[in-house]
Scaffold this motif. Structure first.
Motif, PDB file in Angstrom:
ATOM      1  N   GLY A  76       0.832  -1.191   0.000  1.00 49.72           N
ATOM      2  CA  GLY A  76       0.000   0.000   0.000  1.00 49.72           C
ATOM      3  C   GLY A  76       0.864   1.237   0.000  1.00 49.72           C
ATOM      4  O   GLY A  76       2.035   1.211  -0.378  1.00 49.72           O
ATOM      5  N   THR A  77       0.281   2.331   0.463  1.00 45.85           N
ATOM      6  CA  THR A  77       0.983   3.612   0.540  1.00 45.85           C
ATOM      7  C   THR A  77       0.979   4.103   1.974  1.00 45.85           C
ATOM      8  O   THR A  77      -0.065   4.104   2.636  1.00 45.85           O
ATOM      9  CB  THR A  77       0.310   4.660  -0.353  1.00 45.85           C
ATOM     10  N   ALA A  78       2.148   4.486   2.467  1.00 46.54           N
ATOM     11  CA  ALA A  78       2.277   5.104   3.784  1.00 46.54           C
ATOM     12  C   ALA A  78       2.376   6.612   3.581  1.00 46.54           C
ATOM     13  O   ALA A  78       3.318   7.097   2.943  1.00 46.54           O
ATOM     14  CB  ALA A  78       3.515   4.578   4.506  1.00 46.54           C
ATOM     15  N   LEU A  81      -1.639  -3.646  11.269  1.00 46.66           N
ATOM     16  CA  LEU A  81      -0.522  -3.033  10.555  1.00 46.66           C
ATOM     17  C   LEU A  81      -0.149  -1.722  11.235  1.00 46.66           C
ATOM     18  O   LEU A  81      -0.969  -0.806  11.333  1.00 46.66           O
ATOM     19  CB  LEU A  81      -0.887  -2.799   9.090  1.00 46.66           C
ATOM     20  N   HIS A  82       1.084  -1.651  11.722  1.00 43.48           N
ATOM     21  CA  HIS A  82       1.603  -0.451  12.387  1.00 43.48           C
ATOM     22  C   HIS A  82       2.666   0.197  11.505  1.00 43.48           C
ATOM     23  O   HIS A  82       3.486  -0.499  10.901  1.00 43.48           O
ATOM     24  CB  HIS A  82       2.234  -0.805  13.729  1.00 43.48           C
ATOM     25  N   VAL A 121      -3.648   0.378  11.179  1.00 42.62           N
ATOM     26  CA  VAL A 121      -4.829  -0.105  10.482  1.00 42.62           C
ATOM     27  C   VAL A 121      -5.068  -1.538  10.929  1.00 42.62           C
ATOM     28  O   VAL A 121      -4.133  -2.347  10.959  1.00 42.62           O
ATOM     29  CB  VAL A 121      -4.660  -0.063   8.949  1.00 42.62           C
ATOM     30  N   GLY A 122      -6.289  -1.843  11.257  1.00 45.49           N
ATOM     31  CA  GLY A 122      -6.533  -3.232  11.615  1.00 45.49           C
ATOM     32  C   GLY A 122      -7.794  -3.431  12.412  1.00 45.49           C
ATOM     33  O   GLY A 122      -8.461  -2.474  12.805  1.00 45.49           O
ATOM     34  N   THR A 150      -2.919  -8.502  -0.141  1.00 45.71           N
ATOM     35  CA  THR A 150      -3.860  -7.572   0.475  1.00 45.71           C
ATOM     36  C   THR A 150      -3.353  -6.144   0.307  1.00 45.71           C
ATOM     37  O   THR A 150      -2.160  -5.874   0.484  1.00 45.71           O
ATOM     38  CB  THR A 150      -4.038  -7.887   1.966  1.00 45.71           C
ATOM     39  N   GLN A 151      -4.246  -5.229  -0.029  1.00 45.81           N
ATOM     40  CA  GLN A 151      -3.900  -3.824  -0.220  1.00 45.81           C
ATOM     41  C   GLN A 151      -4.376  -3.019   0.989  1.00 45.81           C
ATOM     42  O   GLN A 151      -5.550  -3.073   1.357  1.00 45.81           O
ATOM     43  CB  GLN A 151      -4.574  -3.292  -1.490  1.00 45.81           C
ATOM     44  N   VAL A 152      -3.458  -2.280   1.614  1.00 44.67           N
ATOM     45  CA  VAL A 152      -3.776  -1.460   2.786  1.00 44.67           C
ATOM     46  C   VAL A 152      -2.968  -0.166   2.716  1.00 44.67           C
ATOM     47  O   VAL A 152      -1.746  -0.219   2.512  1.00 44.67           O
ATOM     48  CB  VAL A 152      -3.439  -2.188   4.105  1.00 44.67           C
ATOM     49  N   ASP A 153      -3.627   0.972   2.869  1.00 41.01           N
ATOM     50  CA  ASP A 153      -2.948   2.259   2.990  1.00 41.01           C
ATOM     51  C   ASP A 153      -2.984   2.700   4.453  1.00 41.01           C
ATOM     52  O   ASP A 153      -3.913   2.371   5.200  1.00 41.01           O
ATOM     53  CB  ASP A 153      -3.630   3.324   2.125  1.00 41.01           C
TER      54      ASP A 153
END
Length: 280
Positions: free
Chosen positions: A130-132, A180-181, A204-205, A215-218
């Motif tokens: 993803g993007t941070a 996700l940290h 996020v979580g 899995t995609q997570v920003d």
């Protein structure tokens, strides 16, 4: 209801060294115990007990670096009745024993903490990318990892490091539900009374990871606020002196006044009735 949680967090941060009883904490904000837990967890992501435990261990990190007290005294000062229980929980959360943290924190050995992901059994693994996005000025490195807790503590299931904000990919993530940290150092500001750079954090979580799936997570990183439990994991490259925890509605340090060597009252011996205490 946010103001009730804020008041409870202020009580925790100012009285973490005392025996705090969940029933009394709920009554202080005029809620039933069970409704208070739900409201608190909705705001902070954790229960009052886990928040209290994180505050205690974070203050212990500061005392280990800034004071000359021994480990047994520090464990009592932050509300633990057993030095062995304190050492075990500190090591599991921070990734270093209290003695190791003190030695590295004082910068006398040139050592730096090392992040070691959990050992996982062979088998199909997942990945996440993803993007941070960093809100504000920051300095590298930027760490991203997947943990089993909404508090940044313990060993990650998987871990990566970036030079700064941007796209990321974490490979070899065991299947399961993870948080996700993301964490990095912010730019030092003149208003920081402790002389430490602020942490910029994002979480996020829970994120569900499936074997052989991506899995995609920003994630957005911003400066810690009163709702977040303290970061406990010792992070490489982030300097040795932990920032002091602050109250929910003030910039002064939490806990007893007078600095790490003064003003502490050793908690009384716990009785059977104290099984209702939170965070012990």
């Amino acid at each position: 209801m946010e103001h009730h949680t804020r008041r409870a967090i202020t009580t925790i941060r100012e009285n973490y060294h005392e025996p705090l009883v969940l029933d009394d904490l709920a009554r202080s904000v005029m809620m039933s115990k069970f409704y208070f837990i739900r409201v608190f967890q909705r705001t902070t992501g954790v229960t009052p007990g886990r928040f209290l435990s994180a505050v205690r261990l974070h203050e212990a990190k500061s005392l280990l670096v800034h004071s000359s007290a021994n480990v047994a005294d520090i464990s009592a000062r932050v509300g633990y009745g057993s030095a062995s229980t304190f050492s075990r929980r500190f090591t599991a959360a921070v990734g270093l024993s209290p003695t190791q943290y003190r030695r590295i924190g004082r910068g006398g050995t040139g050592e730096d903490p090392h992040i070691t992901p959990l050992t996982v059994e062979r088998g199909p693994l997942g990945s996440v990318s993803g993007t941070a996005r960093v809100r504000g000025s920051s300095r590298s490195p930027l760490y991203i990892g997947l943990f089993d807790s909404p508090i940044l503590q313990g060993q990650p299931a998987a871990w990566t490091e970036l030079d700064g904000s941007g796209t990321f990919r974490v490979a070899d993530v065991p299947p399961g539900s993870w948080y996700l940290h993301a964490v990095t150092l912010g730019a030092r500001t003149s208003s920081d009374q402790w002389g430490d750079s602020p942490l910029l954090v994002g979480m996020v979580g829970p994120v569900d990871i499936t074997a052989d799936r991506h899995t995609q997570v920003d994630v957005d990183l911003r400066q810690e606020d009163w709702t977040r439990p303290p970061v406990l994991l010792a992070l490489p490259g982030f300097g040795s002196r932990p920032a002091r925890p602050r109250t929910a509605d003030s910039s002064r340090p939490a806990g007893p006044r007078g600095g790490p060597e003064a003003g502490y009252r050793i908690p009384r011996q716990r009785t059977a009735a104290d099984r209702r205490l939170i965070g012990v």
